[in-house]
Scaffold this active site. Structure first.
Site, PDB file in Angstrom:
ATOM      1  N   GLU A  30      19.912  -5.013  -7.699  1.00  0.00           N
ATOM      2  CA  GLU A  30      19.287  -5.648  -8.597  1.00  0.00           C
ATOM      3  C   GLU A  30      17.912  -5.138  -8.992  1.00  0.00           C
ATOM      4  O   GLU A  30      17.394  -4.380  -8.453  1.00  0.00           O
ATOM      5  CB  GLU A  30      18.943  -7.111  -8.068  1.00  0.00           C
ATOM      6  CG  GLU A  30      19.925  -8.243  -7.729  1.00  0.00           C
ATOM      7  CD  GLU A  30      19.747  -9.438  -7.365  1.00  0.00           C
ATOM      8  OE1 GLU A  30      20.451 -10.377  -7.667  1.00  0.00           O
ATOM      9  OE2 GLU A  30      18.725  -9.704  -6.464  1.00  0.00           O
ATOM     10  N   CYS A  80      11.153  -3.511 -12.725  1.00  0.00           N
ATOM     11  CA  CYS A  80      11.042  -3.260 -11.090  1.00  0.00           C
ATOM     12  C   CYS A  80      12.623  -2.813 -10.601  1.00  0.00           C
ATOM     13  O   CYS A  80      13.451  -3.517 -10.905  1.00  0.00           O
ATOM     14  CB  CYS A  80      10.743  -4.702 -10.487  1.00  0.00           C
ATOM     15  SG  CYS A  80      10.935  -4.636  -8.502  1.00  0.00           S
ATOM     16  N   CYS A 121      17.803  -3.180   3.036  1.00  0.00           N
ATOM     17  CA  CYS A 121      16.658  -2.546   3.658  1.00  0.00           C
ATOM     18  C   CYS A 121      16.847  -2.831   5.257  1.00  0.00           C
ATOM     19  O   CYS A 121      16.968  -3.677   5.587  1.00  0.00           O
ATOM     20  CB  CYS A 121      15.448  -3.265   2.779  1.00  0.00           C
ATOM     21  SG  CYS A 121      13.989  -2.427   3.423  1.00  0.00           S
ATOM     22  N   CYS A 138      11.250  -7.076   7.135  1.00  0.00           N
ATOM     23  CA  CYS A 138      10.259  -8.017   7.112  1.00  0.00           C
ATOM     24  C   CYS A 138      10.346  -9.345   6.955  1.00  0.00           C
ATOM     25  O   CYS A 138      11.402  -9.948   6.630  1.00  0.00           O
ATOM     26  CB  CYS A 138       9.411  -7.708   5.839  1.00  0.00           C
ATOM     27  SG  CYS A 138       8.914  -6.054   5.700  1.00  0.00           S
ATOM     28  N   CYS A 148      10.973 -11.480   3.717  1.00  0.00           N
ATOM     29  CA  CYS A 148      11.493 -10.952   2.693  1.00  0.00           C
ATOM     30  C   CYS A 148      13.215 -11.141   2.522  1.00  0.00           C
ATOM     31  O   CYS A 148      13.692 -10.980   3.617  1.00  0.00           O
ATOM     32  CB  CYS A 148      11.320  -9.569   2.564  1.00  0.00           C
ATOM     33  SG  CYS A 148      12.117  -8.346   1.154  1.00  0.00           S
ATOM     34  N   CYS A 182       9.022 -11.258  -6.295  1.00  0.00           N
ATOM     35  CA  CYS A 182       8.665 -10.353  -5.220  1.00  0.00           C
ATOM     36  C   CYS A 182       9.408 -10.684  -4.087  1.00  0.00           C
ATOM     37  O   CYS A 182       9.142 -12.117  -3.742  1.00  0.00           O
ATOM     38  CB  CYS A 182       7.177 -10.146  -4.815  1.00  0.00           C
ATOM     39  SG  CYS A 182       6.084  -9.430  -6.177  1.00  0.00           S
TER      40      CYS A 182
END
Ligand code: SAH
Length: 374
Positions: A95, A122, A129, A133, A136, A353
């Site tokens: 995305e 962005c 990933c 975290c 996230c 974010c």
């Protein structure tokens, strides 16, 4: 039998020149291809009208321009943010988020001219990933692979083409850890700055703290801006929130930042989310202030965006926004630190974010789907 055709999307100026030579053309042909691919965003060789028919025919035999497949677009009714879903050749998805002018920060009064004109894209750098975290959404998808430079750059080219708007800033803050995909990200930076006229100082690389590559950015004197997702300057707290801390601890991060600053003299941006009862205590804030004194910096406070839609369990699911954020911001400012509070642009379309995550069901190839207001 002829060799496989070369996909030109993602090749740097130098690589395009080498490619031109490899098919028996002059080197300067590379610069022409560079301009057509990235400056004008051509998607076919037949569109490159000033190149001469014979050259274009030779190109179609030797090369392709293979980009991403646009799969869906969502529009935020609240603030005009747009989120794009792209399919990759291997069926995975990534995305990108287009953030409209003057909506990046809150509480600063009237936006200045630059902010009013700013249109920020962005970009994602990995499929999923690996850093996991706790707060996230992307981490919950796991990790598949690095994106190629072509896949990174094509997010930009496609969004520019689809919206017809002039993108002024690029942030590598989408899915993935950009510094774990250093070579492809830096090749994308070169292409965007030299080919698409986004000055390197208008490009931000945001990292969870991949220390060796922070040093490398400094050694190479890269002119991109560096942002570091810090979230806590207390080792044990940061390790809970960001497991990458167990690989590169705060001491190592601090040393890498000092090395980066010595080499570039560029101020670093720290991104911090304040979580209730986790990193909003007096002790935490004191540690943050001390860390912020290491090299000249700016602090961006990001509101915590819900990732409940990912079905996160355990520690991640227990996190909630701090009620002390405003007080902490005052405290940081009283300590003479530059602090910005980020807005939550795109939260209503899960495009803020930390909210990017591509779900299995979204990945069946289909015609472009537009959701929400157009
Ligand atoms: N891996 C890079 C870039 C991707 S994350 C990095 O860690 O910086 C982009 C930013 O979004 C980071 O600052 C990250 O800490 C922040 N973020 C992640 N999850 C979030 C959430 N749920 N709410 C608000 N910000 C989040």
């Amino acid at each position: 039998m002829s060799a496989a055709r070369r996909n030109l999307l993602g090749l740097s100026r130098k690589e395009l020149a080498e490619f031109a030579v490899s098919i028996g053309e002059a080197r300067y042909r590379g610069a022409q291809l560079f301009l057509w691919l990235y400056g004008r965003g051509a998607t076919s060789f037949s569109a490159m009208t000033d190149l001469g028919k014979a050259f274009r025919e030779r190109l179609s035999l030797a090369a392709t321009i293979e980009g991403l497949t646009p799969a869906a677009v969502r529009h935020s009714r609240a603030d005009g943010t747009m989120k794009f879903l792209f399919l990759l050749r291997d069926g995975a998805g990534v995305e990108s988020v287009l953030i409209p002018p003057a909506s990046a920060f809150v509480g600063k009064g009237v936006a200045n001219d630059d902010e009013q004109r700013r249109l920020t894209l962005c970009l994602s750098t990995q499929v999923g990933c690996p850093l996991d975290c706790a707060f996230c959404a992307t981490g919950t998808m796991g990790y598949s692979r690095n994106l190629t430079a072509g896949e990174i750059v094509d997010q930009f080219l496609q969004v520019r083409r689809a919206t017809g708007r002039r993108i002024t800033n690029v942030v590598f803050m989408g899915m993935g850890e950009p510094l774990m995909n250093y070579d492809n990200v830096m090749r994308a930076v070169e292409i965007l700055s030299a080919g698409a006229e986004i000055a390197a100082r208008r490009i931000v690389i945001s990292t969870a703290g991949w220390a060796p590559q922070i040093r490398r950015l400094g050694e190479e004197k890269q002119t991109v801006k560096l942002a570091v997702s810090l979230h806590s300057a207390v080792e044990a707290t940061r390790a809970r929130l960001m497991p990458v801390t167990r690989k590169f601890g705060l001491a190592e991060l601090r040393a890498a930042l000092e090395s980066y600053y010595r080499a570039t003299r560029r101020r670093v941006t720290y991104e911090v989310i304040f979580f209730d009862g986790i990193n909003d205590s007096v002790r935490e804030v004191a540690a943050l202030i001390a860390f912020a004194r290491v090299v000249p910096c700016k602090i961006n406070v990001i509101p915590f965006h819900s990732i409940r839609f990912t079905g996160t369990k355990g520690f991640g699911a227990s996190l909630s926004p701090s009620r002390r954020q405003e007080k902490i911001v005052e405290r940081l400012r009283a300590a003479n630190l530059t602090v910005m509070v980020r807005s939550s642009a795109g939260e209503d379309i899960e495009g803020a974010c930390g909210q990017l995550a591509v779900r299995e069901g979204a990945l069946r190839p289909r015609a472009v789907r537009t959701v929400g207001q157009t």
